[in-house]
Design an enzyme around this catalytic site. Sequence first.
Site, PDB file in Angstrom:
ATOM      1  CG  HIS A 198      -1.559   1.541   1.494  1.00 58.50           C
ATOM      2  ND1 HIS A 198      -1.526   2.164   1.737  1.00 58.50           N
ATOM      3  CD2 HIS A 198      -2.992   1.259   0.874  1.00 58.50           C
ATOM      4  CE1 HIS A 198      -2.757   3.462   1.465  1.00 58.50           C
ATOM      5  NE2 HIS A 198      -2.998   2.648   1.062  1.00 58.50           N
TER       6      HIS A 198
ATOM      7  N   GLY B  46      -9.361  -5.573  -0.168  1.00 57.97           N
ATOM      8  CA  GLY B  46     -10.090  -5.172  -0.301  1.00 57.97           C
ATOM      9  C   GLY B  46     -10.575  -3.836  -2.021  1.00 57.97           C
TER      10      GLY B  46
ATOM     11  CG  HIS C 192      -6.601   0.256  -1.473  1.00 56.54           C
ATOM     12  ND1 HIS C 192      -6.863   0.749  -2.227  1.00 56.54           N
ATOM     13  CD2 HIS C 192      -6.736   0.238  -0.212  1.00 56.54           C
ATOM     14  CE1 HIS C 192      -7.051   2.169  -1.129  1.00 56.54           C
ATOM     15  NE2 HIS C 192      -6.651   1.645   0.131  1.00 56.54           N
TER      16      HIS C 192
END
Lengths: 126, 126
Positions: A11, A75, A77
């Site tokens: 991330h 999710g 992302h």
Amino acid sequence: MGKHGIILFGHGARDPRWAEPFERLASRLRTMRGDQPVALAFLELMSPDLPAAVASLAGDGCDAVTVVPVFFGQGGHVRRDLPEVIEKCREANPGVVIHCATAVGEDEAVLEAVAGYCLRQVGTAS
Amino acid sequence: MGKHGIILFGHGARDPRWAEPFERLASRLRTMRGDQPVALAFLELMSPDLPAAVASLAGDGCDAVTVVPVFFGQGGHVRRDLPEVIEKCREANPGVVIHCATAVGEDEAVLEAVAGYCLRQVGTAS
């Protein structure tokens, strides 16, 4: 035959220390893979991003790249953002076969290792 | 002597499927721990939050709780947000000893499992 690169996709975060486990993971994989490249890439807040990482591996002689999402949960992302970026990477690098793996948190052996870690924490915290 | 609960602490996400690995991890730990409670808690976007999870475990007879951050990297969420929430949980539950573990991504056995997963992905993608 070209090389087959691995990109560890995370991330990203503002704190540079956030990336430390990713760097250790990459080092570990480089030791195991000899001259097959291993790179990091981030969705946001850290660099390189995925297009830059794929371009770098292509320039390093990779004709195949496997992107591994180093996320626990899948999710938005992983399910929405990542496929869009990968599609752009494929368009920009037609000579590179880009495969995207399921997020590491979906792997039973990874969950087993995390469970073992949790149990050790209770043991030492009692 | 009271019970010793484990709380698996994750970021949370809008997509409910994001939590699936956390639920599998909790199920696995419950099987391993018998009548010792295992709960989930989230920083945002999902419930319960950590104070609610700690209160629930206290009500279930826990006098000790170990919070395990199920994060790979330790950035602002783990280094800044989590300690603040834990301090509030301690104030609200003076009879419960709350221990907070290092994030699971810092554990070498977890990284080894992730590395193994990455290598298997390259094998199947070749």
